[in-house]
Motif scaffolding. Structure first.
Motif, short mmCIF file in Angstrom:
data_model
loop_
_atom_site.label_atom_id
_atom_site.label_comp_id
_atom_site.label_asym_id
_atom_site.label_seq_id
_atom_site.Cartn_x
_atom_site.Cartn_y
_atom_site.Cartn_z
N THR A 176 45.81 49.74 32.85
CA THR A 176 45.46 48.69 33.80
C THR A 176 45.55 47.33 33.12
N ARG A 204 44.57 43.34 33.68
CA ARG A 204 43.76 42.48 34.54
C ARG A 204 43.53 41.14 33.85
N THR A 217 43.18 36.53 35.02
CA THR A 217 43.29 35.51 36.08
C THR A 217 44.68 35.60 36.70
N ASP A 218 44.71 35.72 38.04
CA ASP A 218 45.99 35.93 38.69
C ASP A 218 46.51 34.69 39.43
N ILE A 222 44.39 37.84 29.58
CA ILE A 222 44.82 39.16 30.06
C ILE A 222 44.23 40.26 29.19
N SER A 243 51.84 50.89 33.57
CA SER A 243 50.65 50.20 34.05
C SER A 243 50.83 49.78 35.50
N ASN A 244 49.77 49.19 36.03
CA ASN A 244 49.88 48.52 37.33
C ASN A 244 50.76 47.27 37.17
N PHE A 294 50.92 43.56 37.35
CA PHE A 294 50.00 42.43 37.37
C PHE A 294 50.78 41.18 37.77
N HIS A 328 37.42 35.70 33.03
CA HIS A 328 37.07 37.01 33.59
C HIS A 328 36.75 36.83 35.06
N GLU A 362 36.60 38.78 37.47
CA GLU A 362 35.76 39.77 38.12
C GLU A 362 34.27 39.49 37.92
#
Length: 938
Positions: free
Chosen positions: A619, A621, A623-624, A645, A763-764, A766, A799, A801
């Protein structure tokens, strides 16, 4: 005759009687009688009849009784007719033959005397009566034993395995004797004779059946069957066969379990045979796994790096991608990167991949699996070919298979002298056509060309010379799987197709790699092993082949050999091994003392089942989405794309419910795991990069110190090499995007995808969007100043989330603040753009009241100069006016973090009220923008 006197004295009566009853009764001297048991009638031969010569005188000539002499005899005789003397013998009580079979007694007949008073009776002589009791078949046969048991050795025919015996309690031979035995159980290889002897009708096999249970019944001569069958159990004992005992055919291997003993209890049964020495060969057959065994399935470049090969290796069969698209049309087993050629395919290598002049030193390496070619005169099967692209059909260098011979063609250019030179190098090896995987290295140090196959060296058996090729300006075409025919045909096309499988086909200009590197590149990650070599004991010699798939052990003591084989284990060092079966064979050769014919030991045929490894879930993850000012895109360092990341890999672990009685489903718990990655691709979404105004950048030092490589193109940036997830994280943190003309740019989108084991685990995806903040669109200079005083919104949150939790824990707005925010939101929907400045002022007020509440967010202020508005009270009590600039910066940083969460709640209402898009220039919208302001010019 006999009579009675009416009076007078007794003497007179006797005299009278004597005159009347002159004779004694007469009967036969002997009688033979038969009585059926449980009956009362006795049939006598001759019949019971008494005669008297005084007849027909009354009384004297009549028979009045038959008397039996003997104690407690169960018989009585009765007179049926006095005149005729006829009588009958009958039983007084039931006669049982089983108690007494015959009776003998005396019987006498009595007449009636002289008169009615039964005086002066005369009796006959004594006759012998012999009575035989006739048996009734009232009892069934019974077996002496309720069950019988016997042990037989397999492979023999027995006359009698055992004898069963039944008895009958009836008294007569007819009913008490057993006339027949019978096997009740059907379809058993046994028979029984009249005497109860059981024999086998065919040779028994221990492997076929260890034990037989059969039911047997018996019949007496009256054909009455036994009331209860008897059970006969026959155990088959194996013939002592020399061989290995106590081993299991299926051996399960859990990935990650290290070295696992294959036969922990195995031992050799020799049936007391004397042995002088013993040789054991254990072979692990893995030729149908991957490229001949379980090897790392990283890309060839990654493997070369892992094995310490020097740079410069060119992978001719890479994974299909945007940058390496020439393999896209080939048949491929993607998990192992094996390319299958069916005689109809070829691939053109683009120009510039391989240098045109390979000089006199270069190396070609490959994995190849190839079978016999069909037909008597088979065509050449091209592996690698460099030929004229057009006009002519000259082959400059080529590697091909022809009639199970490997041929390397090298035509040198005409340079100095027009002389014959070595041009074709031929090797004839069985392995070229054995349909197995082999590793080939062709090392060219002209004029010498050497082949290394599976680590062994082979010189060419035939070298033919040819003239050099005359120079021309015709371009050359390098191909794989077929040869390009550019001339001598109406239309250029592929020819001389390859039939077979290829993998890891590389070419490397310069000197050959060391033997150590070559061994590493073909190394198996699975094989046989010996646990605790030091405990093998003396007298055991052992030897492994290079790939550790074959182990040979020799010794003269069976006990030592047993212990040695018990220590033989299987090991697979891959974290994610290829699941499936590996066949395992153990063959043995026995040397006996001075005997020509020695003991033969059957082969052990087992298999290792490698179970499926735990599937990792990789995975990405971070800041997108964030904004940065246009000036930062133009700066020398550009915009850092992935500063926060994180790469995490987890696997699902099933946990059972604590209560055993409940039938609740098992819960899944995600546990983190560590493993390597072999590439991360950063792709540009929405059109390739324009190299005239934009690029992706990464300092090569960041790669090299982490032993990774990268390729850069307009489509994106590809980082590759086997490395830990943390290494990849660190490199991704330093990827920068630059744009020299950001005025026309609104946003750029990027996508990252990472892989382990060449795409086996991915992975996913991103996705990141970075937007440009154009300062020239801001109409209000005061507004720009306002932005400068609000640094928290210029920083990328590391972060995302956890942002809501940070806000909840650190910002507790008062009721008044909430009321004010709600009031403003209502105004936004009612009031038009004219209230723009009012909202700015209101927002400014909120930031003042919430200053110093949050301190979690950090930011890069290395080049920032803070201008503090003296009207704003950012300073805490006790701070003088003569504080240094550094202290002011610290305070500003605190202010910035404290106000970072207050405006997010208004985002939705403000956007709806103003009607602007993502890049709207209103103050509330800009208050939410985040960017790295490290190089922002003020």
């Amino acid at each position: 005759g006999s009579g009675s006197g009416g009076g007078g004295d007794s003497r007179q009566r006797r005299l009278f009687a004597a005159k009347v009853n002159k004779h004694k009764p007469w009967i036969e001297t002997s009688y033979h009688g038969v009585i059926t048991e449980n009956n009362d009638t006795v049939i006598l031969d001759p019949p019971l009849v008494a005669l008297d010569k005084d007849a027909p005188v009354p009384f004297a000539g009549e028979i009045c009784a038959f008397k039996i002499h003997g104690q407690e005899l169960p018989f009585e005789a009765v007179v049926l007719n006095k005149t005729s003397g006829e009588g009958r013998l009958r039983a007084k009580s039931p006669i049982d033959c089983e108690l007494q079979k015959e009776y003998t007694f005396i019987i006498q007949a009595y007449d009636c005397g002289a008169g009615p008073r039964e005086t002066a009776w005369k009796k006959s002589h004594k006759a012998v009566v012999h009575i035989q009791v006739k048996d009734v078949n009232e009892f069934a046969p019974t077996f002496k034993e309720p069950a019988y048991k016997a042990v037989v050795t397999e492979g023999k025919i027995y006359d009698s395995i055992l004898q069963v015996e039944a008895v009958d309690e009836d008294c007569s031979p007819q009913y008490s004797q057993i006339c027949n035995y019978e096997i009740v159980t059907t379809d058993v290889p046994f028979a029984i004779d009249r005497n109860g002897n059981i024999r086998n009708t065919e040779k028994l096999s221990y492997d076929k059946q260890h034990q037989y249970e059969i039911l047997v019944t018996a019949y007496d001569c009256g054909q009455k069957p036994a009331a209860q069958d008897t059970l006969v159990q026959v155990d088959v004992k194996p013939v002592c066969k020399p061989g290995w005992q106590d081993w299991t055919k299926r051996i399960e291997y859990q990935p990650g379990s290290g070295s696992m003993a294959l036969f922990p209890s195995i031992h050799l049964e020799m049936c007391d045979g004397a042995v002088s020495s013993l040789q054991i060969v254990a072979e692990l057959q893995t030729n149908y796994i991957g490229k001949g065994c379980d090897r790392e399935t990283y890309s060839e470049k990654s493997l070369q790096k892992l094995c310490g090969a020097s740079s410069g290796i060119i992978d001719l069969l890479p994974s299909p991608s945007a940058a390496t698209n020439w393999t896209a049309g080939l048949l491929v087993d993607s998990s192992e990167m094996i390319f299958k050629f069916d005689g109809r395919q070829g691939a053109k290598i683009p120009d510039g991949i391989v240098p045109k002049n390979l000089t006199d030193q270069f190396t070609i390496t490959m994995w190849m699996k190839h079978g016999p070619s069909p037909g008597v005169r088979a065509e050449k099967e091209t592996i690698l070919c460099n030929s004229d692209k057009t006009e002519m059909n000259r082959h400059h260098y080529a590697l091909y298979v022809h009639n199970c011979r490997l041929v390397f063609l090298l035509r040198k250019d005409f340079d100095q002298a027009d002389t014959f030179r070595p041009a074709e190098f031929h090797w004839k090896l069985d392995q070229i056509c054995d349909k197995e995987w082999h590793y080939y290295v062709i090392n060219v140090e002209f004029p010498v060309v050497t082949l290394y196959m599976d680590g062994a060296t082979y010189e060419p058996y035939l070298v033919t010379n040819d003239w050099p090729i005359h120079p021309s300006h015709i371009a050359m075409q390098l191909t794989v799987g077929a040869c390009w025919q550019g001339g001598e045909v109406t239309k250029p096309r592929f020819a001389q197709f390859f039939h077979g499988s290829l993998a890891s086909l590389t070419i490397r200009p310069g000197k050959m790699e060391s033997q150590k590197v070559m061994s590493c590149l073909q190394a198996c990650k699975e094989g046989l092993d010996i646990n605790s070599l030091e405990s093998l004991g003396q007298g055991i010699k052992y030897h492994f082949n290079p790939s550790q798939s074959i182990l040979v052990m020799e010794g003269d003591d069976i006990g030592n050999i047993n212990r040695a084989l018990q220590k033989v284990s299987y090991i697979n060092s891959r974290q994610f091994p290829t699941a499936g079966v590996r066949r395992l064979k153990v063959s043995s050769k026995v040397q006996c003392f001075g005997e020509d014919v020695c003991i033969s030991i059957p082969e052990v045929d087992a298999y290792v089942m490698v179970l499926q490894a735990i599937e990792p879930r990789i995975t990405l993850r971070g800041t997108d989405h964030f904004w940065r000012p246009a000036a930062q895109f133009e700066s020398a360092r550009g915009v850092t794309l992935f500063p926060d990341i994180k790469i995490v890999s987890t696997f699902a672990k099933t946990e059972a419910s604590g209560d055993v009685k409940t039938t609740a489903p098992k819960s899944e718990v995600l546990e983190e795991m560590l493993h390597n990655l072999d590439f991360c691709d950063i792709l540009v979404i929405g059109g390739d990069l324009d190299p005239r105004q934009e690029c992706l950048e990464l300092n090569h030092s960041e790669l090299h110190q982490r032993h990774l490589d990268a390729t850069n193109s307009t489509a994106g940036y590809s980082i590759y090499g086997v490395g830990s997830m943390s290494r990849y994280e660190q490199v991704l943190h330093h990827i920068r995007y630059r744009n020299w003309r950001p005025a026309s740019l609104e946003a750029r989108r990027f996508r990252i995808k990472c892989s382990e084991l060449n795409g086996r685990y991915t992975s996913n995806e991103f996705n990141l969007e970075v937007s440009v903040l154009h300062e020239d669109r801001v109409s209000d200079k005061e507004h720009v100043n306002h932005l400068i005083v609000q640094p928290p919104f210029l920083q990328s949150v590391h972060h995302p989330e956890s942002r809501s939790s940070i806000r909840r824990s650190s910002v507790v707005p008062s009721i008044a603040t909430v009321v004010i925010i709600i009031s403003v939101c209502m105004l936004v929907f009612v009031v038009a753009m004219g209230v723009y400045r009012v909202r700015i002022a209101h927002q400014h007020f909120i930031q003042e009241t919430e200053a110093a509440k949050e301190s979690e967010m950090d930011w890069d202020d290395s080049a920032l100069t803070i201008t503090v508005n003296p009207m704003e009270k950012h300073e805490g009590p006790g701070h003088g006016e003569d504080e240094t600039e550094g202290e002011e910066e610290e305070e500003a940083e605190e202010d910035m973090s404290s106000s970072s969460g207050s405006d997010d709640s208004e985002e939705e209402e403000e956007e709806e009220g103003t009607g602007r898009g993502r890049h709207g220039q209103n103050g509330a919208r800009q208050a939410q923008l985040e960017w790295d302001d490290s190089t922002l010019p003020y």
